[in-house]
Scaffold this motif. Structure first.
Motif, PDB file in Angstrom:
ATOM      1  N   MET A   1       0.642  -1.216  -0.056  1.00 23.69           N
ATOM      2  CA  MET A   1       0.077   0.491  -0.220  1.00 23.69           C
ATOM      3  C   MET A   1       1.396   1.054  -0.131  1.00 23.69           C
ATOM      4  SD  MET A   1      -3.561  -0.994   2.756  1.00 23.69           S
ATOM      5  CE  MET A   1      -3.886  -2.343   2.119  1.00 23.69           C
ATOM      6  N   GLU A   2       1.950   0.769   0.367  1.00 18.51           N
ATOM      7  CA  GLU A   2       2.835   2.354   0.076  1.00 18.51           C
ATOM      8  C   GLU A   2       3.081   2.596  -1.578  1.00 18.51           C
ATOM      9  OE1 GLU A   2       4.251   3.697   2.816  1.00 18.51           O
ATOM     10  OE2 GLU A   2       2.915   2.584   4.049  1.00 18.51           O
ATOM     11  N   ARG A   3       3.390   2.063  -2.055  1.00 16.46           N
ATOM     12  CA  ARG A   3       3.264   1.643  -3.787  1.00 16.46           C
ATOM     13  C   ARG A   3       2.303   0.915  -4.152  1.00 16.46           C
ATOM     14  NH1 ARG A   3       7.790  -1.677  -1.203  1.00 16.46           N
ATOM     15  NH2 ARG A   3       7.304  -3.496  -2.334  1.00 16.46           N
ATOM     16  N   PRO A   4       1.106   1.848  -3.785  1.00 15.04           N
ATOM     17  CA  PRO A   4       0.270   1.471  -4.549  1.00 15.04           C
ATOM     18  C   PRO A   4       0.048   0.645  -6.330  1.00 15.04           C
ATOM     19  CG  PRO A   4      -0.419   3.591  -4.363  1.00 15.04           C
ATOM     20  CD  PRO A   4       0.791   2.966  -3.553  1.00 15.04           C
ATOM     21  N   LYS A   5       0.031  -0.095  -6.535  1.00 15.71           N
ATOM     22  CA  LYS A   5      -0.515  -0.248  -8.022  1.00 15.71           C
ATOM     23  C   LYS A   5      -1.495  -1.008  -7.990  1.00 15.71           C
ATOM     24  CE  LYS A   5       4.426  -0.629  -8.797  1.00 15.71           C
ATOM     25  NZ  LYS A   5       5.209  -0.906  -9.388  1.00 15.71           N
ATOM     26  N   LEU A   6      -2.142  -1.879  -9.206  1.00 21.76           N
ATOM     27  CA  LEU A   6      -3.466  -1.882 -10.045  1.00 21.76           C
ATOM     28  C   LEU A   6      -3.020  -3.712  -8.571  1.00 21.76           C
ATOM     29  CD1 LEU A   6      -4.490  -1.792 -13.610  1.00 21.76           C
ATOM     30  CD2 LEU A   6      -4.817  -1.347 -11.402  1.00 21.76           C
ATOM     31  N   SER A   7      -2.501  -3.923  -8.601  1.00 17.87           N
ATOM     32  CA  SER A   7      -2.073  -5.278  -7.958  1.00 17.87           C
ATOM     33  C   SER A   7      -2.558  -5.533  -6.820  1.00 17.87           C
ATOM     34  CB  SER A   7      -0.921  -5.466  -8.779  1.00 17.87           C
ATOM     35  OG  SER A   7       0.375  -4.907  -8.122  1.00 17.87           O
ATOM     36  N   THR A   8      -2.235  -4.154  -6.139  1.00 12.69           N
ATOM     37  CA  THR A   8      -2.485  -3.818  -4.924  1.00 12.69           C
ATOM     38  C   THR A   8      -4.069  -4.888  -4.590  1.00 12.69           C
ATOM     39  OG1 THR A   8      -0.515  -2.561  -4.426  1.00 12.69           O
ATOM     40  CG2 THR A   8      -2.045  -2.615  -2.526  1.00 12.69           C
ATOM     41  N   ILE A   9      -5.078  -3.257  -5.393  1.00 15.01           N
ATOM     42  CA  ILE A   9      -6.464  -3.485  -5.485  1.00 15.01           C
ATOM     43  C   ILE A   9      -7.339  -4.980  -5.802  1.00 15.01           C
ATOM     44  CG2 ILE A   9      -8.671  -2.383  -6.370  1.00 15.01           C
ATOM     45  CD1 ILE A   9      -6.811  -0.791  -4.705  1.00 15.01           C
ATOM     46  N   GLN A  10      -6.398  -6.044  -6.847  1.00 17.84           N
ATOM     47  CA  GLN A  10      -6.121  -7.134  -7.172  1.00 17.84           C
ATOM     48  C   GLN A  10      -5.745  -8.138  -6.005  1.00 17.84           C
ATOM     49  OE1 GLN A  10      -3.604  -6.836 -10.298  1.00 17.84           O
ATOM     50  NE2 GLN A  10      -5.166  -7.125 -12.293  1.00 17.84           N
ATOM     51  N   ALA A  11      -4.877  -7.864  -5.188  1.00 19.15           N
ATOM     52  CA  ALA A  11      -4.514  -8.360  -3.942  1.00 19.15           C
ATOM     53  C   ALA A  11      -5.443  -8.636  -3.084  1.00 19.15           C
ATOM     54  CB  ALA A  11      -3.372  -8.265  -3.871  1.00 19.15           C
ATOM     55  N   GLY A  12      -5.894  -7.551  -2.616  1.00 15.37           N
ATOM     56  CA  GLY A  12      -6.621  -7.228  -1.598  1.00 15.37           C
ATOM     57  C   GLY A  12      -8.288  -7.682  -1.771  1.00 15.37           C
ATOM     58  N   LEU A  13      -8.634  -7.289  -3.167  1.00 17.34           N
ATOM     59  CA  LEU A  13     -10.434  -8.302  -3.562  1.00 17.34           C
ATOM     60  C   LEU A  13      -9.723  -9.799  -3.178  1.00 17.34           C
ATOM     61  CD1 LEU A  13     -11.328  -5.898  -6.239  1.00 17.34           C
ATOM     62  CD2 LEU A  13     -12.046  -5.293  -4.533  1.00 17.34           C
ATOM     63  N   LEU A  14      -9.093 -10.064  -3.752  1.00 19.24           N
ATOM     64  CA  LEU A  14      -9.083 -11.672  -3.573  1.00 19.24           C
ATOM     65  C   LEU A  14      -9.307 -12.386  -2.340  1.00 19.24           C
ATOM     66  CD1 LEU A  14      -6.798 -12.444  -6.913  1.00 19.24           C
ATOM     67  CD2 LEU A  14      -9.528 -12.470  -6.790  1.00 19.24           C
ATOM     68  N   LEU A  15      -7.985 -11.328  -1.335  1.00 15.99           N
ATOM     69  CA  LEU A  15      -8.046 -11.820  -0.101  1.00 15.99           C
ATOM     70  C   LEU A  15      -9.468 -11.932   0.566  1.00 15.99           C
ATOM     71  CD1 LEU A  15      -4.484 -10.568   1.278  1.00 15.99           C
ATOM     72  CD2 LEU A  15      -5.253 -13.176   0.433  1.00 15.99           C
TER      73      LEU A  15
END
Length: 731
Positions: A316-330
């Motif tokens: 979250m300190e270096r947010p990317k689309l993969s950050t949102i993807q990972a959070g939604l999957l978890l």
């Protein structure tokens, strides 16, 4: 000894052009499939000096060291990779000696990966070929290393998936004034470098600042974390990814599948550890679904979750689309229930500009579609979390500019990989069904959000409190337009996502969509029932509202009773376990507010049957255990319920009072009681019309003058032809 001399541009850049593709295609692109949309040009008069190679197709020194294809576009000074890495592009070094490739021919394809689009396991580093590792391979996972692949330069053209840097949206009221930004000089990548970072303009109105990842927390340890994740699932990583793309992805398409698979095949190991762990964790739910995996010990899901959550927090300190993807999957884990994580993801999504319309942005076409899919998935996460937690939503229509999802938003072309493996007919059918399911869930979520905004905000609650005895009248007036939208949505459902659609011996996730529909109906009727008071409302209106609620409860319970194994074992949306619980909560509410003991006993019996259904179904869907526990908790609360009078004690010799004239009704606008399709029964599909029509014939006829006894009341309230109130629809 020769000296390396880099040819640098000595003139300003020409008019900015759309981002160039990483690999030029030979064929002419079809209309509407271009990757980029040009932005407003900046005036320039002189072009750059073209870089001239000393030998045809000779790679530059940097690309030679990387063993990468060297691509210099016409009129460019630097090759694609050197310009991306902001380094010199020289042609002075001698060719490196060739190395013989090591090919391991002892490994065979995994039986589970017979499909053409399956993912290969644990590719070795750099230039070695990519063998397939079977589920029984005993060798340890290979060491992690970075891979410079010419196709991967395409990620450098993206906004939300770049390596080495991340983007943050610059809003209109921020210190970076849009007029001042317009004075900056932007290069052909629409970027302008200054002391604080790099400005990246995506159109005439929106701009982002690009910041280096290396200045953020634990950036250097990300590769090691990914290596630990891969070790935990080795040698089953490839098989688990294959399971993910077969079961989860079609119904929750927030990953760019082709790009992900090709990166994995080509040995790229720069994926987000949290994202990889999230995909593995979800796939573990179907571990026994694969006959080969079922014979081996299951990886430690708890350890994967611990690593994933820690890695997600750091990313979250270096947010990317993969950050949102990972959070939604978890958050899709059956046991996941994190309101705080949802709110964090909404904030990060806004930082990445997911709330904006990206249709005209100068980013690859496939990234626009990916951003829209992730944005709507985030929207649904916020709205359903708001419902199941009973807390305010963080996404508001006034600040939500994302366009509706379309078929083009699911395209995989243009990601830098020219070859796309053909899909089987079954795969294409499942993908198409999943896209429809995803789009329909978005539409239903919008209606559910309207229900929440209309009846459950603090302003709405205060309005109903100020209405006093007329609160039910106000609620019914506001409910009517939402009822119509909900009914129309259900009537227009495509056949492929109806519950009676053939599954062809495959898992079907349509159950979570229809369950969400019943949860929305219940959430609406729940507010009406809460406002009813038999002491102040006329008996006719009171009975009509409660009978409509009863009809919805019976329909929802009947739906749960008809779920098949292919539904129960499929992917269920994260809110499903609470939606199953809401059915039981609604039944308990009707039990607690029943005016007579006979009606209370009816709900008591139905709730007992519903609990039994959930207990049996939980053998195939373990998350249903939560709904059983909540039912037991509600039943424990009902132990303190005062004993209700019998129906015989309430009915006088005249029976229930006759239907009053419109001018004498004290509750509800007259149109809600007319004999038409907008009646309070909310009959919204053909299968249930028989139940509603019988009720309307009895109530609307002039012969209705009350009930002779309690048995007649029970039969009347249960509907014609059913003594227990069940609905025989096949929906």
């Amino acid at each position: 000894m020769s000296t390396a001399v880099a040819i640098q541009p000595f003139m300003p850049r020409p008019t900015p052009v759309p981002i160039a593709a990483a690999r030029p295609r030979k064929q002419k692109p079809s209309p509407g499939k271009e990757n980029l949309v040009s932005i407003k040009p900046i005036s320039s008069t002189v072009g750059p000096v073209a870089n001239i190679r000393t030998r045809r197709e000779r790679p530059c020194d940097a690309c030679r060291r990387r063993k990468s294809r060297c691509v210099i576009h016409e009129g460019a000074v630097l090759c694609v990779l050197c310009e991306f890495h902001k380094q010199e592009c020289t042609f002075v070094q001698s060719p490196l000696p060739r190395k013989r490739k090591v090919v391991d021919q002892g490994k065979k394809d995994s039986p589970i990966n017979q499909k053409k689009r399956s993912v290969d396991a644990e590719p070795p580093p750099l230039a070695l070929p990519t063998p397939t590792i079977t589920a029984t391979a005993p060798s340890p996972p290979p060491p992690q290393s970075s891979l410079a692949n010419p196709q991967l330069a395409q990620l450098g053209e993206t906004l939300g998936l770049q390596r080495g840097q991340h983007s943050r949206y610059i809003g209109l009221s921020s210190p970076f004034d849009s007029l001042l930004i317009g004075l900056s000089h932007f290069d052909r990548h629409n970027e302008s470098t200054f002391d604080l970072g790099t400005l990246r303009r995506v159109n005439d109105h929106e701009c982002f600042i690009m910041l280096p990842d290396e200045n953020t927390q634990d950036y250097s340890g990300e590769a090691d974390t990914l290596h630990v994740v891969e070790q935990l699932v080795h040698p089953h990583g490839s098989t688990l990814l294959d399971l993910y793309f077969r079961v989860v992805h079609p119904n929750f398409p927030i990953i760019q599948k082709h790009l992900f698979v090709e990166r994995y095949r080509n040995g790229d190991r720069t994926f987000s550890p949290a994202l990889m762990a999230g995909m593995y964790i979800l796939a573990l739910n179907w571990w026994s679904y694969d006959a080969k995996l079922a014979n081996y010990p299951k990886p430690d899901a708890a350890q994967l979750e611990a690593i994933a959550m820690k890695s997600l927090s750091v990313s979250m300190e270096r947010p990317k689309l993969s950050t949102i993807q990972a959070g939604l999957l978890l958050l899709q884990r059956p046991e996941a229930d994190s309101w705080s994580l949802t709110t964090q993801l909404v904030a990060i999504g806004q930082e990445l500009g997911l709330h904006l319309d990206c249709s005209s942005w100068s980013v690859p076409l496939w990234e626009r579609g990916l951003r829209k899919r992730i944005a709507w998935a985030l929207y649904m996460q916020d709205k359903w979390s708001s419902l199941i937690h009973g807390r305010p939503s963080h996404i508001f229509g006034a600040n939500w500019a994302v366009k509706s999802i379309t078929d083009d938003d699911f395209l995989e072309q243009g990601d830098g990989y020219e070859t796309m493996q053909e899909e089987t007919d079954d795969e294409r059918e499942e993908d198409e069904k999943g896209r429809i399911l995803f789009a329909q869930m978005i539409g239903l979520t919008a209606i559910m959000a309207e229900v929440m905004d209309t009846f459950y905000t603090q302003v709405a609650i205060q309005d109903f409190a100020n209405a006093g005895n007329k609160s039910t009248e106000l609620i019914l007036a506001r409910a009517k337009p939402v009822q119509i939208k909900l009914r129309n949505w259900h009537e227009r459902l495509p056949k492929s996502v109806k519950m009676d659609a053939p599954a062809h011996n495959k898992l079907s996730s349509t159950g979570y969509l229809h369950l969400a529909y019943f949860a929305t109906e219940i959430t609406l009727h729940r507010r009406i029932v809460q406002s009813l008071d038999s002491a102040t409302h006329d008996p006719y209106g009171f009975f009509m509202c409660r009978n409509a609620a009863k009809t919805r409860l019976i329909s929802a319970m009947d739906f749960v009773n008809r779920l098949k194994p292919e539904h129960l074992q499929a992917f269920w949306y994260f809110a499903s376990k609470i939606n199953f619980t809401l059915i039981g909560t609604f039944g308990s509410l009707l039990w607690a507010t029943a005016p007579a003991n006979e009606e209370a006993e009816f709900y008591k019996t139905r709730l007992r049957e519903y609990r039994w259904t959930l207990s049996v179904s939980s053998k195939r869907a373990e998350f249903l255990d939560y709904a059983v526990l909540m039912l037991d908790a509600s039943r424990a609360m009902l132990k303190n319920l005062a004993e209700k009078p019998s129906l015989a004690q309430q009915i006088s010799t005249a029976g229930v009072p006759p239907r009053p004239p419109p001018q004498q009704r004290s509750m509800g606008p007259p149109q809600l009681y007319r004999q038409n399709s907008d009646d309070i029964e909310m009959q919204d599909d053909d299968e249930e019309q028989g139940h509603g029509e019988g009720l309307r014939r009895n109530v609307s006829s002039g012969s209705f003058r009350g009930f002779a006894d309690a048995d007649e009341y029970e039969r009347y309230g249960s509907g014609p032809g059913t003594a227990d109130g069940s609905v025989t629809s096949d929906r």
